[in-house]
Motif scaffolding. Structure first.
Motif, PDB file in Angstrom:
ATOM      1  N   ASP A 115      30.856 -40.911  68.907  1.00 10.28           N
ATOM      2  CA  ASP A 115      29.989 -40.740  67.748  1.00 10.28           C
ATOM      3  C   ASP A 115      31.057 -40.796  66.609  1.00 10.28           C
ATOM      4  OD1 ASP A 115      27.439 -40.217  66.256  1.00 10.28           O
ATOM      5  OD2 ASP A 115      28.834 -38.580  65.701  1.00 10.28           O
ATOM      6  N   GLN A 116      32.125 -40.093  66.797  1.00  5.40           N
ATOM      7  CA  GLN A 116      33.101 -40.066  65.621  1.00  5.40           C
ATOM      8  C   GLN A 116      33.879 -41.351  65.484  1.00  5.40           C
ATOM      9  OE1 GLN A 116      35.277 -36.621  67.455  1.00  5.40           O
ATOM     10  NE2 GLN A 116      34.116 -35.294  66.208  1.00  5.40           N
ATOM     11  N   LYS A 117      34.103 -41.786  66.481  1.00  6.43           N
ATOM     12  CA  LYS A 117      34.872 -43.228  66.493  1.00  6.43           C
ATOM     13  C   LYS A 117      33.894 -44.248  65.598  1.00  6.43           C
ATOM     14  CE  LYS A 117      37.479 -42.785  70.591  1.00  6.43           C
ATOM     15  NZ  LYS A 117      37.663 -43.308  72.002  1.00  6.43           N
ATOM     16  N   ILE A 118      32.599 -44.368  66.028  1.00 13.47           N
ATOM     17  CA  ILE A 118      31.726 -45.116  65.566  1.00 13.47           C
ATOM     18  C   ILE A 118      31.548 -45.115  64.011  1.00 13.47           C
ATOM     19  CG2 ILE A 118      29.369 -45.909  65.491  1.00 13.47           C
ATOM     20  CD1 ILE A 118      29.397 -45.645  68.600  1.00 13.47           C
ATOM     21  N   VAL A 119      31.495 -43.945  63.657  1.00 11.24           N
ATOM     22  CA  VAL A 119      31.269 -43.280  62.324  1.00 11.24           C
ATOM     23  C   VAL A 119      32.228 -43.740  61.593  1.00 11.24           C
ATOM     24  CG1 VAL A 119      30.922 -41.733  60.617  1.00 11.24           C
ATOM     25  CG2 VAL A 119      29.348 -41.754  62.697  1.00 11.24           C
ATOM     26  N   SER A 120      33.603 -43.419  61.989  1.00  5.17           N
ATOM     27  CA  SER A 120      34.717 -43.650  60.974  1.00  5.17           C
ATOM     28  C   SER A 120      35.023 -45.078  60.950  1.00  5.17           C
ATOM     29  CB  SER A 120      36.106 -42.724  61.711  1.00  5.17           C
ATOM     30  OG  SER A 120      36.513 -43.228  62.623  1.00  5.17           O
ATOM     31  N   CYS A 121      34.778 -46.024  62.211  1.00  5.50           N
ATOM     32  CA  CYS A 121      34.957 -47.456  61.929  1.00  5.50           C
ATOM     33  C   CYS A 121      34.315 -48.038  61.015  1.00  5.50           C
ATOM     34  CB  CYS A 121      34.739 -48.062  63.557  1.00  5.50           C
ATOM     35  SG  CYS A 121      34.828 -49.692  63.368  1.00  5.50           S
ATOM     36  N   TYR A 122      32.913 -47.502  61.050  1.00  4.66           N
ATOM     37  CA  TYR A 122      32.028 -48.197  60.126  1.00  4.66           C
ATOM     38  C   TYR A 122      32.386 -47.703  58.595  1.00  4.66           C
ATOM     39  CZ  TYR A 122      27.486 -49.800  58.033  1.00  4.66           C
ATOM     40  OH  TYR A 122      26.580 -50.226  57.510  1.00  4.66           O
ATOM     41  N   LEU A 123      32.791 -46.543  58.410  1.00  5.58           N
ATOM     42  CA  LEU A 123      33.090 -46.311  57.064  1.00  5.58           C
ATOM     43  C   LEU A 123      34.242 -47.008  56.683  1.00  5.58           C
ATOM     44  CD1 LEU A 123      32.537 -42.355  56.996  1.00  5.58           C
ATOM     45  CD2 LEU A 123      31.011 -44.107  55.851  1.00  5.58           C
ATOM     46  N   ARG A 124      35.169 -47.159  57.635  1.00  7.34           N
ATOM     47  CA  ARG A 124      36.293 -48.067  57.339  1.00  7.34           C
ATOM     48  C   ARG A 124      35.994 -49.588  57.129  1.00  7.34           C
ATOM     49  NH1 ARG A 124      38.942 -46.259  61.593  1.00  7.34           N
ATOM     50  NH2 ARG A 124      38.843 -48.096  62.684  1.00  7.34           N
ATOM     51  N   THR A 125      35.138 -50.163  57.887  1.00  6.53           N
ATOM     52  CA  THR A 125      34.877 -51.440  58.048  1.00  6.53           C
ATOM     53  C   THR A 125      33.443 -52.096  57.442  1.00  6.53           C
ATOM     54  OG1 THR A 125      34.126 -51.868  60.146  1.00  6.53           O
ATOM     55  CG2 THR A 125      36.700 -51.870  59.708  1.00  6.53           C
ATOM     56  N   GLY A 126      32.735 -50.866  57.395  1.00  4.74           N
ATOM     57  CA  GLY A 126      31.232 -51.466  57.196  1.00  4.74           C
ATOM     58  C   GLY A 126      30.862 -52.304  56.135  1.00  4.74           C
ATOM     59  N   GLY A 127      30.031 -53.395  56.102  1.00  2.00           N
ATOM     60  CA  GLY A 127      29.684 -54.296  55.318  1.00  2.00           C
ATOM     61  C   GLY A 127      30.743 -55.083  54.725  1.00  2.00           C
ATOM     62  N   ALA A 128      32.068 -54.864  55.204  1.00  2.00           N
ATOM     63  CA  ALA A 128      33.148 -55.791  54.702  1.00  2.00           C
ATOM     64  C   ALA A 128      33.809 -56.591  56.087  1.00  2.00           C
ATOM     65  CB  ALA A 128      34.354 -54.907  54.395  1.00  2.00           C
ATOM     66  N   LEU A 129      33.017 -57.085  56.992  1.00  2.00           N
ATOM     67  CA  LEU A 129      33.480 -57.761  58.149  1.00  2.00           C
ATOM     68  C   LEU A 129      33.493 -59.138  57.670  1.00  2.00           C
ATOM     69  CD1 LEU A 129      31.431 -56.453  61.307  1.00  2.00           C
ATOM     70  CD2 LEU A 129      33.851 -56.194  60.684  1.00  2.00           C
ATOM     71  N   PRO A 130      34.844 -59.889  58.372  1.00  2.00           N
ATOM     72  CA  PRO A 130      34.771 -61.134  58.086  1.00  2.00           C
ATOM     73  C   PRO A 130      33.457 -62.086  58.402  1.00  2.00           C
ATOM     74  CG  PRO A 130      35.944 -60.688  59.852  1.00  2.00           C
ATOM     75  CD  PRO A 130      35.564 -59.430  59.255  1.00  2.00           C
ATOM     76  N   GLN A 149      27.617 -51.764  66.329  1.00  2.00           N
ATOM     77  CA  GLN A 149      27.937 -53.057  66.396  1.00  2.00           C
ATOM     78  C   GLN A 149      29.408 -53.280  65.720  1.00  2.00           C
ATOM     79  OE1 GLN A 149      26.941 -56.047  67.781  1.00  2.00           O
ATOM     80  NE2 GLN A 149      25.614 -54.551  68.767  1.00  2.00           N
ATOM     81  N   HIS A 150      29.625 -52.688  64.634  1.00  2.00           N
ATOM     82  CA  HIS A 150      31.015 -52.912  63.962  1.00  2.00           C
ATOM     83  C   HIS A 150      32.243 -52.512  64.919  1.00  2.00           C
ATOM     84  CE1 HIS A 150      29.821 -53.905  59.724  1.00  2.00           C
ATOM     85  NE2 HIS A 150      28.568 -53.650  60.264  1.00  2.00           N
ATOM     86  N   TYR A 151      31.852 -51.454  65.495  1.00  2.00           N
ATOM     87  CA  TYR A 151      32.858 -50.715  66.485  1.00  2.00           C
ATOM     88  C   TYR A 151      33.189 -51.940  67.443  1.00  2.00           C
ATOM     89  CZ  TYR A 151      35.328 -47.411  69.326  1.00  2.00           C
ATOM     90  OH  TYR A 151      36.202 -46.950  70.154  1.00  2.00           O
ATOM     91  N   LYS A 152      32.005 -52.251  68.062  1.00  2.00           N
ATOM     92  CA  LYS A 152      32.073 -53.153  69.301  1.00  2.00           C
ATOM     93  C   LYS A 152      33.080 -54.528  68.959  1.00  2.00           C
ATOM     94  CE  LYS A 152      28.227 -51.561  71.950  1.00  2.00           C
ATOM     95  NZ  LYS A 152      26.882 -51.858  72.532  1.00  2.00           N
ATOM     96  N   VAL A 153      32.527 -55.125  67.741  1.00  2.00           N
ATOM     97  CA  VAL A 153      33.233 -56.196  67.355  1.00  2.00           C
ATOM     98  C   VAL A 153      34.801 -55.980  66.889  1.00  2.00           C
ATOM     99  CG1 VAL A 153      33.420 -58.088  65.341  1.00  2.00           C
ATOM    100  CG2 VAL A 153      31.163 -57.241  66.465  1.00  2.00           C
ATOM    101  N   ALA A 154      35.013 -54.860  66.433  1.00  2.00           N
ATOM    102  CA  ALA A 154      36.304 -54.442  65.866  1.00  2.00           C
ATOM    103  C   ALA A 154      37.112 -54.281  67.232  1.00  2.00           C
ATOM    104  CB  ALA A 154      36.242 -53.040  65.121  1.00  2.00           C
ATOM    105  N   ASN A 155      36.747 -53.851  68.323  1.00  2.00           N
ATOM    106  CA  ASN A 155      37.340 -53.548  69.587  1.00  2.00           C
ATOM    107  C   ASN A 155      37.405 -54.690  70.623  1.00  2.00           C
ATOM    108  OD1 ASN A 155      38.527 -50.775  69.740  1.00  2.00           O
ATOM    109  ND2 ASN A 155      36.447 -50.694  68.594  1.00  2.00           N
ATOM    110  N   GLY A 156      36.707 -55.874  69.954  1.00  2.00           N
ATOM    111  CA  GLY A 156      36.532 -57.090  70.962  1.00  2.00           C
ATOM    112  C   GLY A 156      35.634 -56.896  72.098  1.00  2.00           C
TER     113      GLY A 156
END
Ligand SMILES: O=P(O)(O)O[C@@H]1[C@@H](OP(=O)(O)O)[C@H](OP(=O)(O)O)[C@H](O)[C@H](OP(=O)(O)O)[C@H]1OP(=O)(O)O
Ligand SMILES: Nc1ncnc2c1ncn2[C@@H]1O[C@H](COP(=O)(O)OP(=O)(O)OP(=O)(O)O)[C@@H](O)[C@H]1O
Length: 497
Positions: free
Chosen positions: A456-471, A168-175
């Motif tokens: 899988d790699q993109k989703i995990v790295s996006c989550y680790l970068r942005t997870g829990g800190a979404l606007p 979900q974080h990845y999908k929102v980050a990518n629009g």
């Protein structure tokens, strides 16, 4: 349906996914599922008629010989390949084009092969009699319901937060979606009614491509893909209310919105926990406790008041979860086995056929998949069997469930043929008869595995970068029906349905 006398006016646009476009017959309970191709290929057919026919026959074979055995025949409708007149297909393509969502138009309908899959229309089941209240059909794409525990998992977060919640974080980050869905598949697959209720609430709040409601075959509730609008709960309530009025409420038409939604969700939970029309099966604890909670779920574990854990063994959710769990290695472990097969095929290209890499999906294929040894003996056969298991698991992670609900008082008759009005006047919520089916059981291609690893790699790295800190804005709005307190409150009134 006479295939040589097809008329596009008898068909209308019904829906589409990434790979296929579906049209439904205006009178018969039938749909046609047509292949889609990337728009760049629209001038030249990317495959021959024979290849297109084989692709659809593979879908039928995989569904009827492999997935039906894993998921249970009673849930599966595999359909049949049909060959349609090309002029009909071309006219149909023109007719439906303006109804297609813009974000799906990067692909075009196959107008070259004339091949299609003909299936029963699961949104207007035949148990419905046209004069009575139309059936309500709920489509859920539940996605993956467990956390991996494979030793190959390299990032600890994957054993704590489920794939859907991270994605979900990845999908929102990518629009892809404007707002994050708070649905968590682990809650839906928990077998705990409170958690399932909580999960379905979140599907209703932010349906994305995971939740749709059809009434009498028409889609009346879904996400407007790519749109900024919040979903229209009032319109949903307008559709649902007549199904859930009972006793005095029938007479004065009064029932709070919250009560309507609670009753609706409860009926849906009952259908999902049932054996697909029969009685409930044995309760089974099929997962270690540690793997059944996702840390990203907003469900408060402390609030579980009704102990029942685990799914009945004959329920649709149990069968889907079991099949998903054929992915024992996680994509990270599986990729190593994929590489072993790929290397072998480079050395011995003709082995592709013997190893049934692209089918045929027959009994031998199922046997290889099911009889895979527990330990890796280093053979290519072991690696192929694991890849096949993984691909079947992927299909189960991407399939949809269709629950058809028909008010029982409308449908059942007494011995003397009189319709029963008991439920109509009763002070209990109305009873529904239901049928549960699984759709979209296409085989996933062997070649899709490297893409799976990259994603899988993109989703995990996006989550680790942005997870829990979404606007804050990327969280779904409270659309006026679930207050902040209700989000937390999972109170359910358990009445028999
Ligand atoms: O990879 P995922 O988990 O994003 O799943 C894809 C789905 O995305 P989702 O996350 O459900 O929105 C995707 O769905 P959408 O196009 O997003 O509606 C497809 O179902 C895709 O399957 P296929 O490649 O068409 O056979 C799905 O791809 P597979 O991985 O199942 O091949
Ligand atoms: N047998 C059916 N009866 C009624 N509706 C159907 C049926 N099969 C498909 N549909 C509808 O058409 C939509 C698209 O079909 P389907 O999910 O099979 O497409 P897809 O391209 O394989 O999807 P995906 O994006 O998951 O690959 C479904 O979401 C569902 O609403």
């Amino acid at each position: 349906m006479e295939l040589d006398k097809m008329d596009e006016n008898d068909w209308k646009y019904h829906g589409e996914g990434n790979k296929s476009l579906v049209v439904s017959h205006v009178q018969l309970s039938r749909v046609l599922r047509l292949l889609k191709y990337p728009a760049e290929d629209s001038e030249n057919p990317p495959q021959t008629v024979e290849q297109a026919y084989r692709q659809i026959q593979n879908i039928v074979d995989f569904s009827s010989n492999v997935m039906s055995s894993l998921l249970g025949e009673k849930f599966i409708h595999s359909g049949e390949v049909v060959k349609l007149p090309l002029e009909f297909v071309r006219q149909l393509s023109i007719k439906v084009q303006h109804q297609r969502p813009a974000w799906r138009c990067d692909k075009v309908m196959d107008i070259y092969s004339g091949c299609a899959l003909c299936l029963p229309n699961l949104t207007s089941p035949v148990l419905h009699q046209p004069t009575h209240t139309p059936p309500l059909c709920i489509e859920i794409k539940p996605k993956c319901g467990f956390l991996p525990s494979s030793k190959h998992v390299s990032k600890d977060i994957k054993t704590k937060v489920c794939r859907f919640c991270m994605h979900q974080h990845y999908k929102v980050a990518n629009g892809k979606w404007k707002r994050r869905s708070l649905y968590c598949p682990l809650d839906l697959f928990s077998g705990n009614r409170q958690r399932m209720h909580f999960a379905i609430r979140h599907l209703i709040e932010e349906p994305q491509n995971n939740f749709k409601i059809f009434k009498g075959g028409q889609c009346v509730y879904s996400s407007k893909e790519g749109s900024d609008d919040s979903i229209d709960l009032n319109s949903l309530l307008h559709h649902l209310r007549p199904y859930f009025l009972y006793g005095n409420n029938r007479i004065n038409s009064h029932m709070t919105s919250k009560a309507v939604l609670n009753d609706f969700i409860q009926v849906l939970v009952n259908a999902l926990l049932s054996g697909g029309g029969g009685d409930g099966g044995v309760m089974t604890d099929r997962r270690g406790e540690g793997r059944s909670f996702c840390e990203a779920s907003l469900f408060n574990k402390e609030r579980i008041r009704h102990g029942s854990q685990g799914l009945p063994s004959d329920s649709v959710l149990f069968r889907i979860l079991q099949t998903q769990m054929l992915d024992t290695q996680d994509i990270e472990g599986l990729y190593l086995l994929y590489r072993r097969v790929e290397q072998h095929l480079q050395d011995f290209p003709k082995e592709r056929t013997r190893l049934q890499i692209d089918g045929p999906y027959n009994e031998a294929f199922l046997e290889k998949l099911q009889k895979c040894p527990a330990e890796d003996d280093g053979s290519v056969e072991y690696a192929v069997a694991k890849v096949h298991q993984y691909c079947a698991a992927m299909t189960a992670k991407d399939c949809s469930i269709m629950v058809a609900l028909v008010p029982s008082s409308e449908e059942e008759e007494d011995d003397d043929g009189q319709r029963r009005l008991r439920d109509f006047l009763s002070s209990r919520p109305p009873a529904f008869s239901y049928s549960v089916s699984i759709l979209d059981l296409d085989p996933k291609p062997f070649d899709s595995i490297p893409r799976q690893l990259r994603l899988d790699q993109k989703i995990v790295s996006c989550y680790l970068r942005t997870g829990g800190a979404l606007p804050k804005g990327s969280l779904p709005p409270l659309p006026g029906i679930f207050t902040a307190a209700e989000r937390e409150d999972c109170t359910l009134l358990f009445h028999p349905v």
